[in-house]
Write a protein that holds these residues in place. Structure first.
Motif, mmCIF file in Angstrom:
data_model
loop_
_atom_site.group_PDB
_atom_site.id
_atom_site.type_symbol
_atom_site.label_atom_id
_atom_site.label_comp_id
_atom_site.label_asym_id
_atom_site.label_seq_id
_atom_site.Cartn_x
_atom_site.Cartn_y
_atom_site.Cartn_z
ATOM 1 N N UNK A 257 -28.397 28.764 43.593
ATOM 2 C CA UNK A 257 -28.536 29.588 44.798
ATOM 3 C C UNK A 257 -27.184 29.817 45.481
ATOM 4 N N UNK A 258 -27.129 30.809 46.339
ATOM 5 C CA UNK A 258 -25.984 31.016 47.243
ATOM 6 C C UNK A 258 -26.559 31.269 48.631
ATOM 7 N N UNK A 259 -26.260 30.446 49.632
ATOM 8 C CA UNK A 259 -25.412 29.248 49.572
ATOM 9 C C UNK A 259 -26.147 28.045 48.961
ATOM 10 N N UNK A 260 -25.410 26.948 48.784
ATOM 11 C CA UNK A 260 -26.021 25.708 48.307
ATOM 12 C C UNK A 260 -25.952 25.526 46.798
ATOM 13 N N UNK A 261 -25.131 26.354 46.140
ATOM 14 C CA UNK A 261 -24.987 26.214 44.697
ATOM 15 C C UNK A 261 -23.586 25.763 44.341
ATOM 16 N N UNK A 262 -22.800 26.711 43.824
ATOM 17 C CA UNK A 262 -21.447 26.391 43.365
ATOM 18 C C UNK A 262 -20.526 26.012 44.527
ATOM 19 N N UNK A 263 -20.732 26.623 45.695
ATOM 20 C CA UNK A 263 -19.838 26.416 46.844
ATOM 21 C C UNK A 263 -19.526 24.951 47.134
ATOM 22 N N UNK A 264 -20.548 24.129 47.413
ATOM 23 C CA UNK A 264 -20.262 22.717 47.706
ATOM 24 C C UNK A 264 -19.644 21.983 46.519
ATOM 25 N N UNK A 265 -19.920 22.468 45.302
ATOM 26 C CA UNK A 265 -19.366 21.798 44.113
ATOM 27 C C UNK A 265 -17.850 21.963 44.024
ATOM 28 N N UNK A 266 -17.338 23.083 44.519
ATOM 29 C CA UNK A 266 -15.885 23.312 44.452
ATOM 30 C C UNK A 266 -15.153 22.235 45.237
ATOM 31 N N UNK A 267 -15.617 21.954 46.447
ATOM 32 C CA UNK A 267 -14.965 20.926 47.264
ATOM 33 C C UNK A 267 -15.190 19.545 46.653
ATOM 34 N N UNK A 268 -16.376 19.326 46.104
ATOM 35 C CA UNK A 268 -16.650 18.034 45.468
ATOM 36 C C UNK A 268 -15.666 17.765 44.336
ATOM 37 N N UNK A 269 -15.394 18.783 43.524
ATOM 38 C CA UNK A 269 -14.486 18.560 42.391
ATOM 39 C C UNK A 269 -13.042 18.394 42.858
ATOM 40 N N UNK A 270 -12.728 18.973 44.018
ATOM 41 C CA UNK A 270 -11.398 18.733 44.609
ATOM 42 C C UNK A 270 -11.253 17.252 44.975
ATOM 43 N N UNK A 271 -12.318 16.678 45.521
ATOM 44 C CA UNK A 271 -12.298 15.245 45.843
ATOM 45 C C UNK A 271 -12.169 14.419 44.565
ATOM 46 N N UNK A 272 -12.921 14.812 43.535
ATOM 47 C CA UNK A 272 -12.866 14.094 42.253
ATOM 48 C C UNK A 272 -11.450 14.148 41.685
ATOM 49 N N UNK A 273 -10.835 15.339 41.692
ATOM 50 C CA UNK A 273 -9.476 15.469 41.149
ATOM 51 C C UNK A 273 -8.477 14.637 41.958
ATOM 52 N N UNK A 274 -8.618 14.641 43.278
ATOM 53 C CA UNK A 274 -7.688 13.878 44.120
ATOM 54 C C UNK A 274 -7.835 12.381 43.854
ATOM 55 N N UNK A 275 -9.085 11.955 43.753
ATOM 56 C CA UNK A 275 -9.341 10.544 43.445
ATOM 57 C C UNK A 275 -8.725 10.170 42.095
ATOM 58 N N UNK A 276 -8.896 11.060 41.112
ATOM 59 C CA UNK A 276 -8.344 10.753 39.783
ATOM 60 C C UNK A 276 -6.824 10.735 39.801
ATOM 61 N N UNK A 277 -6.228 11.606 40.614
ATOM 62 C CA UNK A 277 -4.762 11.598 40.743
ATOM 63 C C UNK A 277 -4.300 10.251 41.284
ATOM 64 N N UNK A 278 -5.041 9.722 42.260
ATOM 65 C CA UNK A 278 -4.688 8.421 42.839
ATOM 66 C C UNK A 278 -4.946 7.297 41.841
ATOM 67 N N UNK A 279 -6.062 7.379 41.100
ATOM 68 C CA UNK A 279 -6.384 6.336 40.119
ATOM 69 C C UNK A 279 -5.333 6.277 39.010
ATOM 70 N N UNK A 280 -4.816 7.449 38.614
ATOM 71 C CA UNK A 280 -3.790 7.471 37.556
ATOM 72 C C UNK A 280 -2.522 6.757 38.011
ATOM 73 N N UNK A 281 -2.200 6.894 39.301
ATOM 74 C CA UNK A 281 -1.008 6.228 39.845
ATOM 75 C C UNK A 281 -1.267 4.724 39.940
ATOM 76 N N UNK A 282 -2.495 4.364 40.344
ATOM 77 C CA UNK A 282 -2.802 2.963 40.634
ATOM 78 C C UNK A 282 -2.955 2.125 39.360
#
Ligand code: GUN
Length: 283
Positions: A257-282
């Motif tokens: 659906x739009x809203x409530x479909x891909x939109x929230x997932x974009x920000x979620x994957x940004x959090x996932x990528x940021x977390x992984x960037x930090x995990x790679x350093x740690x």
């Protein structure tokens, strides 16, 4: 309605809970994942996106740094800020919100971001990594679409996926991600002669052009999975996607659906990528 909904809000909640747990574990080891968000100018849509990204960080235990600059910031000044963020050990991900004012070369700014901190996945090194299967950050929107397909247990191998749109941010990386899962991929765009002839063959359709009603019920094979990346306004000012949802939901097997479909997932994957960037350093 025959189609089942793929609920981006529900899936985001699950994935963000995992991010929050992993962020807390990192924090216990003395590393707080940090995202810098850089906004130049006063584009109203960008202001909303940026606010939502910062809030998502706060809600899930990530540190965020919002840097806002006036529209007349020079390209050299922006490049200097990116350099400083590249060197900042508290920052694991850097996002420069697009579009940038016309006097700034956006690609030059993106290339200035260290690939290890390119959580948007827009750097040529990230694009090359995706193309070759090397480790690197995937652009958040198509990455979120892949997570939605995964969430319904969809097996892409041997399926025909049609991507409508060829942008660097969504269409092209989407096609590569689907290909990596052994789908047969067709990319359609504004010069495609007969879009319906293509989409009617598709088991999976991803619509990412930014235009209402690009995909209508007569263009969809019964049972197909339809992912709608569009974010448009209809005549009443209501948020809608690229897909004629009311028509297509009667034919498709699954639909976002739009809203409530891909939109929230974009920000979620940004959090996932940021977390992984930090995990790679740690690690
Ligand atoms: N503008 C619209 N979408 C995006 C995005 O995903 N990242 C950035 N940096 N800018 C955008």
């Amino acid at each position: 309605m025959t189609a089942q909904l793929i609920d981006g809000n529900a899936l985001s909640r699950t994935l963000r809970a995992d991010v929050a747990a992993r962020a807390a574990a990192l924090k216990a080891r003395g590393v707080t994942p940090g995202l810098a968000v850089v906004l130049v100018g006063e584009n109203p849509a960008s202001q909303v996106y940026v606010r939502n990204k910062v809030k998502a960080c706060e809600d899930n235990g990530l540190h965020s740094l919002l840097e806002k600059y006036p529209a007349d910031l020079s390209e050299a000044e922006l490049l200097a800020r990116v350099d400083a963020l590249n060197e900042d050990p508290a920052i694991h991900g850097i996002l420069v919100q697009l579009p940038l004012p016309p006097h700034i070369d956006a690609q030059k700014v993106i290339e200035a971001i260290s690939p290890e901190k390119d959580v948007d996945g827009f750097h040529v090194a990230s694009a090359g990594a995706l193309m070759t299967g090397a480790p690197g950050f995937w652009p958040c929107t198509p990455y979120g679409c892949m997570k939605m397909l995964e969430s319904i247990g969809y097996e892409l191998r041997g399926k025909h996926a049609v991507v409508i749109g060829r942008s660097n941010i969504v269409g092209k990386p989407m096609a590569l991600m689907l290909l990596a899962q052994s789908a047969t991929v067709t990319i359609c765009h504004s010069a495609t002669a007969d879009l319906g002839a293509m989409t009617r063959q598709a088991d999976v359709i991803v619509a990412a052009v930014g235009k209402r009603n690009v995909l209508t019920a007569d263009m969809v094979k019964p049972g197909a999975v339809v992912i709608d990346v569009g974010m448009n306004r209809n005549d009443e000012g209501k948020l809608c996607g690229d897909v004629d949802f009311d028509g297509v939901k009667e034919v498709a097997g699954w639909i976002t659906p739009v809203p409530g479909g891909v939109g929230p997932m974009t920000i979620t994957m940004l959090l996932v990528n940021t977390l992984e960037a930090a995990e790679r350093i740690a690690h």
